[in-house]
Scaffold this active site. Structure first.
Site, PDB file in Angstrom:
ATOM      1  N   CYS A 121       0.810  -1.220   0.000  1.00  0.00           N
ATOM      2  CA  CYS A 121       0.000   0.000   0.000  1.00  0.00           C
ATOM      3  C   CYS A 121       0.845   1.273   0.000  1.00  0.00           C
ATOM      4  CB  CYS A 121      -0.950   0.006   1.191  1.00  0.00           C
ATOM      5  SG  CYS A 121      -2.091  -1.395   1.230  1.00  0.00           S
ATOM      6  N   HIS A 260      -3.378   7.276   2.146  1.00  0.00           N
ATOM      7  CA  HIS A 260      -3.814   5.952   1.723  1.00  0.00           C
ATOM      8  C   HIS A 260      -5.220   5.704   2.273  1.00  0.00           C
ATOM      9  CE1 HIS A 260      -4.152   1.756   1.016  1.00  0.00           C
ATOM     10  NE2 HIS A 260      -3.836   1.377   2.246  1.00  0.00           N
ATOM     11  N   ASN A 290     -10.258   0.082  -0.041  1.00  0.00           N
ATOM     12  CA  ASN A 290      -8.800   0.114  -0.018  1.00  0.00           C
ATOM     13  C   ASN A 290      -8.288  -0.527  -1.305  1.00  0.00           C
ATOM     14  OD1 ASN A 290      -6.068  -0.370   0.388  1.00  0.00           O
ATOM     15  ND2 ASN A 290      -6.299  -1.160   2.462  1.00  0.00           N
TER      16      ASN A 290
END
Length: 359
Positions: A121, A260, A290
């Site tokens: 990520c 993020h 996500n």
């Protein structure tokens, strides 16, 4: 003295952006029903209402190519002008060749080098840092940086700790060298490999060494949710603070933060820890979930398309995730403001994905 191709330091400006998403929309209600969860269980815990799911046959490469083409169109740059293609992904079609090589070929970037960046990520911020260093050194002039994922392909759909969180898509930006001040102001990368077991995706090399415990599965995400949550709060707050200090400015001077998009509660706790206003933070995880390495560039592209940035704005980017790792960057926005008619066109492009079907 022979010329080794390196020149005086230059500025790395973000001059183009783009995004691409699957059409298929999976709302919370469908997951809650399949897992026998109570109604409205997911949203209060995550801030996610729905996510995009890649259709059969769709790949991270395909999303990356479309996002890249839109970024190049926005920048007014031809593929032949690209010197470097970097793709951050945890869900490539192949261990090799790299997704970046596939993208480089499909968009016609015949003069570019290409490789993938594996930092989960955090990957997009890591890749953007690497591209920035190449541009600033003068060894490349134009770099294409992409985050692309099909995370829903690596989920255990019976594991409510993970399957409610993730979605698919891609975002891309174009960096270009300039003698004009502006662009990337600072970048800080950190990792804590001692936490590697907290968030993993076992693959071929794990078969003999890691999968014998009966807990982990090949090609399936495993996450220690509490440990990752605590790490992420510190990574987001500490990462932004470190980037601000490296740039020699104050936290108050950051105009927009693109974090993020993992969990709204992470963002809220991190913002509260450093007293950063929530109204300066761009959040779209309610619609996309996500998307791992794609989340920061998708949010950046969407915010830019909505006209959230003006020339001179200081924009913060923070990625965090498996490794455990994090990366934070500040840039001075130098692209012209998005006009209303341009925003409508951009909305139509995302909306060729925006009128997606619910399942």
């Amino acid at each position: 003295m022979r010329n080794n191709g390196y020149h005086r330091l230059r500025y790395a400006h973000l001059v183009g952006w783009g995004m691409d998403l699957p059409e298929r929309i999976l709302p919370n209600a469908a997951i809650e029903a399949s897992l026998n969860l109570e109604e409205n269980w997911i949203f209060p815990r995550t801030g996610i209402r729905e996510r995009r799911i890649a259709a059969e046959g769709e790949t991270a490469t395909q999303f990356a190519v479309k996002a890249a083409q839109r970024a190049l169109d926005r920048a007014g740059i031809q593929p032949e002008e690209i010197d470097l293609v970097l793709v951050a992904t945890s869900t490539p079609e192949h261990i090799f060749p790299s997704t970046a090589c596939l993208v480089q070929n499909q968009i016609g970037a015949v003069n570019a080098g290409a490789c993938d960046v594996a930092a989960a990520c955090s990957g997009f911020v890591y890749a953007l840092d690497l591209a920035t260093c190449k541009v600033r050194s003068g060894s490349v002039n134009t770099a294409l940086v992409i985050g692309a994922e099909t995370m829903t392909r690596v989920l255990d759909w019976k594991d409510r700790k993970t399957c409610v969180l993730f979605g698919d898509g891609a975002g891309a930006v174009v960096l270009r060298g300039s003698d004009e001040p502006g662009g990337v102001m600072s970048s800080v990368l950190r990792s804590d490999g001692a936490g590697w077991e907290k968030l993993t995706l076992p693959t071929v090399g794990s078969k003999e060494t890691y999968l014998a415990d009966g807990v982990h599965q090949m090609h399936t995400i495993y996450m220690d949710g509490r440990a990752v949550f605590d790490f992420a709060v510190g990574a987001l707050s500490g990462g932004l603070t470190a980037a601000v200090e490296a740039a020699g400015i104050s936290l108050d001077e950051v105009d927009v933060l693109i974090p993020h998009q993992a969990n709204r509660r992470i963002i809220e706790e991190a913002a509260n820890a450093i007293h950063f206003p929530m109204d300066k933070i761009y959040i779209n995880l309610d619609r996309y979930g996500n998307t791992s390495a794609a989340s920061v560039p998708i949010a950046l592209a969407e915010a830019a398309n909505e006209g959230r940035f003006q020339p001179g704005d200081v924009v913060g980017l923070v990625g965090f995730g498996a490794g455990l790792s994090w990366g934070a960057m500040l840039l001075e926005w130098s692209a012209p403001p998005v006009l209303k008619d341009q925003a409508a066109v951009a909305a139509g492009q995302a909306g060729s994905n925006g009128n997606g079907r619910h399942v």
